[in-house]
Motif scaffolding. Sequence first.
Motif, mmCIF file in Angstrom:
data_model
loop_
_atom_site.group_PDB
_atom_site.id
_atom_site.type_symbol
_atom_site.label_atom_id
_atom_site.label_comp_id
_atom_site.label_asym_id
_atom_site.label_seq_id
_atom_site.Cartn_x
_atom_site.Cartn_y
_atom_site.Cartn_z
ATOM 1 N N UNK A 269 0.861 -1.180 0.000
ATOM 2 C CA UNK A 269 0.000 0.000 0.000
ATOM 3 C C UNK A 269 0.897 1.230 0.000
ATOM 4 N N UNK A 270 1.157 1.763 -1.163
ATOM 5 C CA UNK A 270 2.120 2.868 -1.285
ATOM 6 C C UNK A 270 1.368 4.200 -1.387
ATOM 7 N N UNK A 271 1.131 4.820 -0.250
ATOM 8 C CA UNK A 271 0.445 6.109 -0.219
ATOM 9 C C UNK A 271 1.404 7.248 -0.569
ATOM 10 N N UNK B 148 -1.337 0.486 -5.340
ATOM 11 C CA UNK B 148 -1.307 -0.893 -4.866
ATOM 12 C C UNK B 148 -0.272 -1.681 -5.657
ATOM 13 N N UNK B 149 0.462 -2.530 -4.951
ATOM 14 C CA UNK B 149 1.564 -3.243 -5.598
ATOM 15 C C UNK B 149 1.488 -4.745 -5.306
ATOM 16 N N UNK C 258 -3.122 -7.592 -7.061
ATOM 17 C CA UNK C 258 -3.785 -8.784 -7.598
ATOM 18 C C UNK C 258 -5.047 -9.105 -6.801
ATOM 19 N N UNK C 259 -5.000 -8.910 -5.481
ATOM 20 C CA UNK C 259 -6.174 -9.175 -4.655
ATOM 21 C C UNK C 259 -7.311 -8.218 -5.000
ATOM 22 N N UNK D 240 -5.491 5.684 5.274
ATOM 23 C CA UNK D 240 -5.858 4.446 4.613
ATOM 24 C C UNK D 240 -6.670 4.636 3.345
ATOM 25 N N UNK D 241 -7.372 3.577 2.957
ATOM 26 C CA UNK D 241 -8.047 3.532 1.657
ATOM 27 C C UNK D 241 -9.554 3.718 1.731
ATOM 28 N N UNK D 242 -10.084 4.051 2.902
ATOM 29 C CA UNK D 242 -11.533 4.026 3.061
ATOM 30 C C UNK D 242 -12.245 5.061 2.202
#
Length: 426
Positions: free
Chosen positions: A151-153, A167-168, A173-174, A274-276
């Motif tokens: 998770x590269x913010x 995303x890496x 992939x998920x 985060x990603x929310x």
Amino acid sequence: MFDIKWIRDNAAAFDAGMARRGLEPQAAGLIALDDERRACVSSLQQAQERRNAASKEIGKAKASGDEAAAQALIDEVAKLKASLQAGEEQEREVSARLTDALSRLPNLPHDDVPDGADESANVEIRRVGTPPAFAFEAKEHFEIAGIAPGLDFERAARMSGARFVLLKGEIARLERALGQFMIDLQTREHGYMEVSPPLLVRDEALYGTAQLPKFAEDQFKTTDGRWLIPTAEVPLTNMVAEEILDEAALPMRVTALTPCFRSEAGSAGRDVRGMLRQHQFWKCEMVSVTTPEASLDELERMTACAEEVLKRLGLAYRVMVLSAGDMGFGARKTHDIEVWLPGQNAYREISSCSVCGDFQARRMNARYRPEGEKGLRFVHTLNGSGIAVGRALIAVLENYQNGNGTVTVPEALRPYMGGIETLGAR
């Protein structure tokens, strides 16, 4: 969008519905605008009738040799022409004001929607599944040791600013696996037709689904006047804009897995870590077009289709019916599905399924031809997330986290992950 004739006939009921939305009475102001519009139309009709009559009288005056009377009539016709042009412009201006006023008002809540000003009045319908019990302190998704590198913010912020993530590797992939799993479930088992829609739309499309004019600041606009879609609801619902469908073609159920883009103008300071809450995210969207009689049953069906995603992923969730004050602008009734996030020790929204009645259909002029009837009726539209991929990614990471910083891949996703069973293992 509302029918002003219906408002005139049901002013008290209309204002009562607006009151449930937290708004002051609206009917009197709208009716006054409509009265002004009607007066313009009446004046135009009278002027046009007089112009037609005067034009006929000109010929009679000339035939009788009364040039003075003919010239007077010619002058009168010229004035009436100018008056008609001014009156037509006034009528267009008043009509535009009325349409704009109507377009900025939210939909009326359904009778069985709970009253309340905000989310505190929402009512829980059911809970499904049991939140996991960990032998360690649950972490938020961006704190899980084996996952954090994916998770590269920081790099995302350098190239795009806040509320983006890069995303890496296994995490990318998920995310892809989740989206493919959702679209496969909705198409193969739930009967939705997959659509790959445009991601750029014109004003009319956003107007049709009620993002415009009121919520322009929440959207991203391109330099050529198009808009990035905030949700696939926009192009999917607009598939029936300006169309007349046969009743036999209903219900129409379509779905799409697309990126979505939102400026989040009204969410400053909320969920900044985060990603929310992101400007860009993937979502599997469901849209249904139905008859009025079937729309509430269709809402239950759509909600169940969204719930099935969480059941297959083994995630605990609850279903809420939103209060009148917490519903979206175009909804008559909304079910929110909230997934359990161990890192926050809370349920958070992951899907919202709404029935809009004919609110969007009137804006889009989307109608159908009932079997055995001569007239046309407006369709009812519904939309729902089936589900939000980014939030599902968060839920999977947090609910399947392990004490050593790894994450177990849910069984349902392993076919999409090439058999990978654990993320973040070293």
